[in-house]
Design a protein around this motif. Structure first.
Motif, PDB file in Angstrom:
ATOM      1  N   GLU A 485     -22.544   9.799  -9.230  1.00 58.54           N
ATOM      2  CA  GLU A 485     -23.940   9.434  -9.443  1.00 58.54           C
ATOM      3  C   GLU A 485     -24.698   9.935  -8.208  1.00 58.54           C
ATOM      4  OE1 GLU A 485     -25.341   5.662 -11.694  1.00 58.54           O
ATOM      5  OE2 GLU A 485     -25.506   5.196  -9.560  1.00 58.54           O
ATOM      6  N   LYS A 486     -25.218  11.152  -8.306  1.00 56.48           N
ATOM      7  CA  LYS A 486     -25.709  11.880  -7.136  1.00 56.48           C
ATOM      8  C   LYS A 486     -27.174  11.566  -6.830  1.00 56.48           C
ATOM      9  CE  LYS A 486     -24.836  15.878  -9.008  1.00 56.48           C
ATOM     10  NZ  LYS A 486     -24.285  15.409 -10.293  1.00 56.48           N
ATOM     11  N   PRO A 487     -27.492  11.297  -5.567  1.00 59.57           N
ATOM     12  CA  PRO A 487     -28.897  11.187  -5.170  1.00 59.57           C
ATOM     13  C   PRO A 487     -29.489  12.581  -5.009  1.00 59.57           C
ATOM     14  CG  PRO A 487     -27.492  10.881  -3.262  1.00 59.57           C
ATOM     15  CD  PRO A 487     -26.574  11.021  -4.446  1.00 59.57           C
ATOM     16  N   PRO A 488     -30.789  12.703  -4.815  1.00 65.35           N
ATOM     17  CA  PRO A 488     -31.390  14.022  -4.573  1.00 65.35           C
ATOM     18  C   PRO A 488     -30.769  14.686  -3.351  1.00 65.35           C
ATOM     19  CG  PRO A 488     -33.095  12.400  -5.051  1.00 65.35           C
ATOM     20  CD  PRO A 488     -31.809  11.634  -4.899  1.00 65.35           C
ATOM     21  N   LEU A 489     -30.654  16.008  -3.410  1.00 66.50           N
ATOM     22  CA  LEU A 489     -30.108  16.796  -2.304  1.00 66.50           C
ATOM     23  C   LEU A 489     -31.194  17.766  -1.836  1.00 66.50           C
ATOM     24  CD1 LEU A 489     -27.735  17.704  -0.507  1.00 66.50           C
ATOM     25  CD2 LEU A 489     -27.082  19.299  -2.344  1.00 66.50           C
ATOM     26  N   TYR A 490     -31.868  17.417  -0.740  1.00 64.56           N
ATOM     27  CA  TYR A 490     -33.011  18.200  -0.280  1.00 64.56           C
ATOM     28  C   TYR A 490     -32.575  19.249   0.742  1.00 64.56           C
ATOM     29  CZ  TYR A 490     -36.053  14.915  -2.673  1.00 64.56           C
ATOM     30  OH  TYR A 490     -36.672  14.161  -3.635  1.00 64.56           O
ATOM     31  N   VAL A 491     -32.906  20.500   0.423  1.00 71.40           N
ATOM     32  CA  VAL A 491     -32.504  21.639   1.250  1.00 71.40           C
ATOM     33  C   VAL A 491     -33.703  22.570   1.438  1.00 71.40           C
ATOM     34  CG1 VAL A 491     -30.959  23.638   1.415  1.00 71.40           C
ATOM     35  CG2 VAL A 491     -30.136  21.503   0.383  1.00 71.40           C
ATOM     36  N   TYR A 492     -33.875  23.058   2.669  1.00 70.57           N
ATOM     37  CA  TYR A 492     -34.890  24.072   2.945  1.00 70.57           C
ATOM     38  C   TYR A 492     -34.308  25.449   2.650  1.00 70.57           C
ATOM     39  CZ  TYR A 492     -37.630  20.549   5.456  1.00 70.57           C
ATOM     40  OH  TYR A 492     -38.374  19.449   5.789  1.00 70.57           O
ATOM     41  N   LEU A 493     -35.027  26.246   1.876  1.00 71.12           N
ATOM     42  CA  LEU A 493     -34.624  27.607   1.574  1.00 71.12           C
ATOM     43  C   LEU A 493     -35.670  28.568   2.140  1.00 71.12           C
ATOM     44  CD1 LEU A 493     -33.438  27.330  -2.151  1.00 71.12           C
ATOM     45  CD2 LEU A 493     -32.056  27.201  -0.082  1.00 71.12           C
ATOM     46  N   THR A 494     -35.276  29.329   3.126  1.00 67.62           N
ATOM     47  CA  THR A 494     -36.180  30.303   3.735  1.00 67.62           C
ATOM     48  C   THR A 494     -35.832  31.687   3.225  1.00 67.62           C
ATOM     49  OG1 THR A 494     -36.327  28.968   5.737  1.00 67.62           O
ATOM     50  CG2 THR A 494     -37.046  31.258   5.896  1.00 67.62           C
ATOM     51  N   PRO A 495     -36.738  32.357   2.484  1.00 62.84           N
ATOM     52  CA  PRO A 495     -36.427  33.673   1.918  1.00 62.84           C
ATOM     53  C   PRO A 495     -36.166  34.708   3.007  1.00 62.84           C
ATOM     54  CG  PRO A 495     -38.367  32.707   0.866  1.00 62.84           C
ATOM     55  CD  PRO A 495     -38.057  31.864   2.067  1.00 62.84           C
ATOM     56  N   ARG A 496     -35.183  35.564   2.789  1.00 55.35           N
ATOM     57  CA  ARG A 496     -34.894  36.654   3.724  1.00 55.35           C
ATOM     58  C   ARG A 496     -35.899  37.782   3.585  1.00 55.35           C
ATOM     59  NH1 ARG A 496     -29.649  39.373   2.533  1.00 55.35           N
ATOM     60  NH2 ARG A 496     -30.071  40.426   4.535  1.00 55.35           N
ATOM     61  N   PHE A 497     -36.424  37.979   2.377  1.00 58.83           N
ATOM     62  CA  PHE A 497     -37.210  39.179   2.091  1.00 58.83           C
ATOM     63  C   PHE A 497     -38.660  38.811   1.795  1.00 58.83           C
ATOM     64  CE2 PHE A 497     -32.847  39.788   0.497  1.00 58.83           C
ATOM     65  CZ  PHE A 497     -32.426  40.737   1.406  1.00 58.83           C
ATOM     66  N   GLN A 498     -39.308  38.167   2.712  1.00 59.42           N
ATOM     67  CA  GLN A 498     -40.678  37.742   2.508  1.00 59.42           C
ATOM     68  C   GLN A 498     -41.624  38.926   2.432  1.00 59.42           C
ATOM     69  OE1 GLN A 498     -41.885  34.474   5.116  1.00 59.42           O
ATOM     70  NE2 GLN A 498     -39.753  34.197   5.668  1.00 59.42           N
ATOM     71  N   GLU A 499     -41.307  40.014   3.117  1.00 62.39           N
ATOM     72  CA  GLU A 499     -42.203  41.155   3.167  1.00 62.39           C
ATOM     73  C   GLU A 499     -41.937  42.146   2.037  1.00 62.39           C
ATOM     74  OE1 GLU A 499     -44.696  41.434   5.236  1.00 62.39           O
ATOM     75  OE2 GLU A 499     -44.213  39.572   6.238  1.00 62.39           O
ATOM     76  N   ILE A 500     -40.644  42.341   1.697  1.00 57.19           N
ATOM     77  CA  ILE A 500     -40.317  43.452   0.800  1.00 57.19           C
ATOM     78  C   ILE A 500     -39.811  43.011  -0.574  1.00 57.19           C
ATOM     79  CG2 ILE A 500     -39.864  45.119   2.615  1.00 57.19           C
ATOM     80  CD1 ILE A 500     -36.968  44.412   2.556  1.00 57.19           C
ATOM     81  N   GLY A 501     -39.850  41.684  -0.843  1.00 58.44           N
ATOM     82  CA  GLY A 501     -39.544  41.235  -2.185  1.00 58.44           C
ATOM     83  C   GLY A 501     -38.118  40.763  -2.367  1.00 58.44           C
ATOM     84  N   VAL A 502     -37.866  40.200  -3.537  1.00 52.58           N
ATOM     85  CA  VAL A 502     -36.582  39.627  -3.863  1.00 52.58           C
ATOM     86  C   VAL A 502     -35.511  40.696  -3.894  1.00 52.58           C
ATOM     87  CG1 VAL A 502     -35.276  38.361  -5.593  1.00 52.58           C
ATOM     88  CG2 VAL A 502     -37.677  37.825  -5.211  1.00 52.58           C
TER      89      VAL A 502
END
Length: 505
Positions: A485-502
């Protein structure tokens, strides 16, 4: 005129009742201590006398940790009820769940646990040996490596949609995301399409489908039903189902499965999904619509919740072990130059990531409960211990995965133990069987590994991960009702490619 059924005034009914109850208790106590064939197997006295302590911890949701404590106190073989023996030894996986030596049969499942409501149709999990062989044979192709490669574009499409949605919601790593939800949405969408030809739309809408909420809420209900089965109250379970008492979520969920499956059959679509072989050969296999619904429901639940749970566990364990996170991230990013290169096949070369997933399966097994079997006529020997006919026996994943006899530093997250590191040369890796063992092991193992590796690889390639402080103690005091019975799992995700796209394009 005096009735022949009239009780004389001098007879004290309450006193007689109390005397009978006392006699029963004394006799049961005497039997448990001196006559019971299981009397020499250790465990707390109250647990050996009555099943109520075990059932209390089932309802409380902490039986997995309690059993581990009992093993630490009493040893590798313990009693948790008057009729149940729990083993904590790698050999027990073979003795209990494998083929019996010199016999082609297997130790049968204990149905009061698996099927407390005998009115419900059978499925792959609970059918007898003959039906299991037939149904599993029909499903085996759909879960093979070859079939996974055939379904790669479908699975990959949902994983790419997950990455897209994470980019849209990550706010450049400024706002934590509840990864419990995103993993659930992904695995349910995948299994929905693989099972019925259409997804639940969770990723598309960034929200839960009502069906998923029903599925996740049925586990606690099922724990109560299994508890009643342990007490021999199966007729009461039938009543609860028939009159919708304490069984509303289960019934509503099965009704939705029936509606979706009916649409799938009437559509006449030809596609190699998981349920296709059963639908095509339902008459030859003797599967009525009720059994098709039961099997479809099993595939949906087992093929989604457990995979999402393991991904949550792996994410938490990696983000709380920075060295392992850095190492697996480097492995992924050095192995691929673009997101498109990450496929179900190419992730097979990520040895350290697979080790991380296996170590996560050890420390955070998606299924924490036991899988009980009933000793057949004539008795059987389990790990050198003879058990008489009718004894219930099993292994608890959580307990054996943390036993110091089988694992060095079991509380340490060490993927290296799966890579033949000399430090862990004495680890008994066969002690961990997250997909069970033998002819009834989980048929969805290939699908689970395929999804886990692809999803985790793409997330690590696209994002830097960091755990939010609110989830720092995420695993502490989690309750389990077969699954966590899992509580929320909060994680920060910082994109590697903010300038040049996914994907680095």
């Amino acid at each position: 005129m005096v009735s022949v059924f009239q009780i004389p005034d001098h007879i004290n009914i309450p006193l007689i009742g109390a005397a009978c109850a006392t006699l029963y208790i004394v006799w049961t106590l005497f039997y448990r201590l001196f006559l019971d064939p299981l009397r020499d197997i250790p465990g707390p006295f109250l647990w050996r006398y009555t099943s109520l302590p075990r059932l209390y911890h089932v309802v409380k949701g902490d039986l997995h940790t309690k059993v581990r404590e009992l093993h630490d106190q009493y040893g590798p073989i313990i009693r948790t009820t008057p009729y149940e023996v729990i083993f904590n030894d790698p050999q027990a996986w073979k003795d209990i769940y494998g083929h019996r030596v010199g016999d082609a049969s297997e130790i049968e499942k204990w149905m009061p646990f698996y099927k407390p409501n005998t009115d419900l149709p059978d499925n792959l999990l609970i059918c007898d040996r003959a039906d299991h062989s037939v149904i599993r044979r029909q499903l085996s192709h759909a879960f093979s490596d070859k079939s996974m490669r055939e379904q790669e574009e479908l699975i990959k499409g949902y994983v790419e949609l997950l990455i897209k949605r994470l980019h849209e919601n990550a706010d450049n790593g400024k706002a934590p995301l509840n990864m419990r939800e995103w993993y659930n949405w992904t695995t349910f969408d995948v299994i929905g399409d693989l099972g019925f030809g259409s997804s639940f739309g969770c990723l598309e809408n960034s929200g839960y489908h009502p069906w998923i909420k029903l599925i996740t809420s049925t586990f606690r209900e099922n724990s109560i039903f299994q508890t009643l089965g342990h007490l021999g109250l199966n007729p009461l379970v039938k009543y609860l189902f028939r009159w919708n008492v304490m069984a509303k979520n289960n019934k509503d969920s099965l009704n939705l499965v029936a509606e979706t499956l009916d649409e799938r059959i009437k559509s006449g679509r030809e596609r190699p999904d998981l349920i296709d072989s059963l639908v095509k050969k339902k008459d030859d296999l003797g599967l009525d619509f009720g059994k098709l619904v039961s099997n479809a429901n099993l595939l949906i639940v087992a093929g989604s919740e457990t995979t999402a749970t393991l991904l949550c566990g792996a994410t938490y364990l990696l983000t709380t072990n920075p060295h392992a996170l850095a190492k697996v991230t480097e492995e992924v990013r050095s192995s691929f130059s673009s997101d498109e290169e990450i496929t179900l096949t190419s992730v097979g070369k990520l040895r350290y990531m697979l080790a991380c997933l296996n170590e996560s399966l050890r420390q955070y097994p998606p299924v924490t409960s036991d899988l009980p079997r009933r000793i057949p006529k004539g008795g059987a020997t389990i790990v050198g211990k003879f058990l008489p006919e009718g004894t219930i026996c099993s292994i608890f994943q959580w307990a054996i995965n943390y036993d110091r006899r089988w694992w060095k530093d079991p509380y340490r997250f060490a993927p290296e133990r799966w890579l033949d590191d000399p430090e862990y040369v004495h680890d008994r890796r066969d002690a961990m069987q997250p997909f069970s063992h033998g002819p009834r092991n989980c048929i969805g193992k290939n699908l689970a590994y395929a999804e886990m590796r692809l999803i985790l690889a793409k997330i690590l390639f696209n994002f830097d991960m960091a755990l939010d402080e609110s989830s720092r103690n995420w695993t502490e005091d989690q309750r389990s009702f077969t699954v966590w019975e899992k509580p929320p799992l909060y994680v920060y995700l910082t994109p590697r490619f903010q300038e040049i796209g996914v994907g680095g394009k």
